[in-house]
Motif scaffolding. Sequence first.
Motif, PDB file in Angstrom:
ATOM      1  N   VAL A 181       0.846  -1.190   0.000  1.00  0.00           N
ATOM      2  CA  VAL A 181       0.000   0.000   0.000  1.00  0.00           C
ATOM      3  C   VAL A 181       0.882   1.241   0.000  1.00  0.00           C
ATOM      4  O   VAL A 181       1.959   1.260   0.612  1.00  0.00           O
ATOM      5  N   TRP A 183       1.610   4.764   1.456  1.00  0.00           N
ATOM      6  CA  TRP A 183       1.300   5.447   2.710  1.00  0.00           C
ATOM      7  C   TRP A 183       1.624   6.928   2.593  1.00  0.00           C
ATOM      8  O   TRP A 183       2.697   7.303   2.139  1.00  0.00           O
ATOM      9  N   LEU A 270      -7.738  -4.545  -0.813  1.00  0.00           N
ATOM     10  CA  LEU A 270      -7.074  -3.599   0.092  1.00  0.00           C
ATOM     11  C   LEU A 270      -6.932  -2.223  -0.560  1.00  0.00           C
ATOM     12  O   LEU A 270      -6.855  -2.108  -1.791  1.00  0.00           O
ATOM     13  N   ALA A 272      -5.384   1.061  -2.124  1.00  0.00           N
ATOM     14  CA  ALA A 272      -4.142   1.359  -2.842  1.00  0.00           C
ATOM     15  C   ALA A 272      -3.354   2.429  -2.104  1.00  0.00           C
ATOM     16  O   ALA A 272      -2.136   2.521  -2.251  1.00  0.00           O
TER      17      ALA A 272
END
Length: 447
Positions: A181, A183, A270, A272
Motif C-alpha cells: 500500500v 502510505w 485492500l 491502494a
Amino acid sequence: MIAWGGREPSTVLLAPPSPPGAPHLGGIYTWVLLDAARRTALHFGGDSHLPQSWNMSSRRLEPKFGHDPEGFARYCGLAVSSAVATLEGFGIAVSRQTALRDDDVSVRAHVRAVIAELADSDVLRYLPAEEKWCLVCRIALPPNAGAEHCFTCGDPLRLRTTWDWFLPINLDEVFRRAAAVEWVPDYGIRRLRSLTNVHPLIRVGHPRRSLGVASPLHDGEVLDPRLVGALGPSLLRRLGLDGPIVAAAGFDIQRKWLLTLLAANHPDALPAMIVQHGTLLDTAGRKLSRYNGASLADAPAGVEPCLVRAALLSSPLGKDLRVAALATVGASRLREKVLNSLRYIGLQQPRAGGIDLNSACEELLSEVESQLKAFDVPRAYVSFQRAVLFMSSTVIPMIRRQGTASYSEVCRRIGSLHGIFYGDDPRLSEIADGLRLLNADCGTTLT
C-alpha cells in the motif's frame, strides 16, 4: 502511487466507521482529506465515490434501542441526516449509492456473506481463547487489557478460556500486506510496524446484543462493529466497484482500525493508498474525541467550515496540531484573493496581443497538480497559494496594461483547485457562469 491522471474507472474512498450523530473535528479532518482525494480524482478526469461508511450499531445505543427496532430506525435516519448536513457545511458530499451503513438490510446481507466466506477460507477460525470476562454483561476483553472492572456494571473481570470464532492477527502477514500500500505520509507504515504489543485475536461476535449484524457463524450473536466496519473494501468489491480504494484515518486508530482492515480483507480489496493525519488537540493539549465531549464547537469560534477545511488541508499530514492554531485567517485571505482575481479576469474581453494567462500560469499550476498526484495536500496548498499570488500581484497588473488573449483554461483549473481546498463555494459558481456567458459572447468556449 495511484494514477490520478487519465480516466480511472472509479476512486472509492473510505473513512473509519463511527456513529455519525455528531461528527467531532477529528472525524471531520478525516472526511475532509477523503473529499480532497475525491475532488482530486475529478480534477484529473476520473470518477469517484465517497460512501457513507458508518457503523450505526454502537454498544452505547444498546440500552436505549436494543428492544426498540422502530426507535433505532428513526435514530439512524435522523443521525445520518444530521451527519450529512454537517459534512455538507465543509463541502463534503457523500455518495448515497455506495452506502455501507450496517443498519441497511442489503448491506447486512453482504456482510454476512463476506463473514461466511472468511470462515470457509480459514481467515476466521473457531479457537479457544483466554479473555477477561464480565459474566453478568457477557463482555469479553483481551487478557492484557488494563481494565479490572466491567465498564458497564462495575463488577470485577475474571480470566476465562472459551471457544468461539476469532479473527487471528498475523502481524507478519499484516505488515506484508501493508508494504503493498502507498502510505501518505510515508512514515505511516513505520508507525504501524511499531504496534508489536497487539492481542493476536479479535472476537467475531458478541452475545446478548440486539443492535448490529447477526452473525452467520453463531446463533444469538451480533458481529463485532469494528470488524464490520473494517470489511468496507470487500463490501465495495461485492457492490461492483473495482477502482482504486483510498482510506484515511488518524494515527491514533491504527491499532483499532487499520490492523483489522489489513487482516480481514482479501489482498485484492485492500486500499491502494492510506492517508493518515495526526491528532487534533484542544487548548489544553488533550486529544479531541467524541468520548470526552469533543464536538464541532472545538473549531475556532465564528469561522466558516470551508475555512476550517482549508486550514486542515494546509496542516502537515501526520503532525498533531491544536485546533486553536488552525490557519483560518490565511485560508480566508487566499479564498478572497482567488475569487477577486477570477472576478477581474471575467471582466476582460480577449484581444490579440494580450497576456496569455494560460501560458503564464502553466508552470505554477502544474506544480500544484504534481503534488496533488502524490497526495501531498499541504505542499499543494502552498503551491496553490504561490500561483494565486503570482496571478494577482504580477499577471493581473500586466493584464491591466495589455489586456488578455486567453484565460479559460487557467480559470477552470484555478476554480477546480479552489474546490479541492475549500469545497463548493456559491460565489465561485456565479463567477464561472459569468465567464461562460462572456466567452459565449466572444465566440469562445470555456471548458
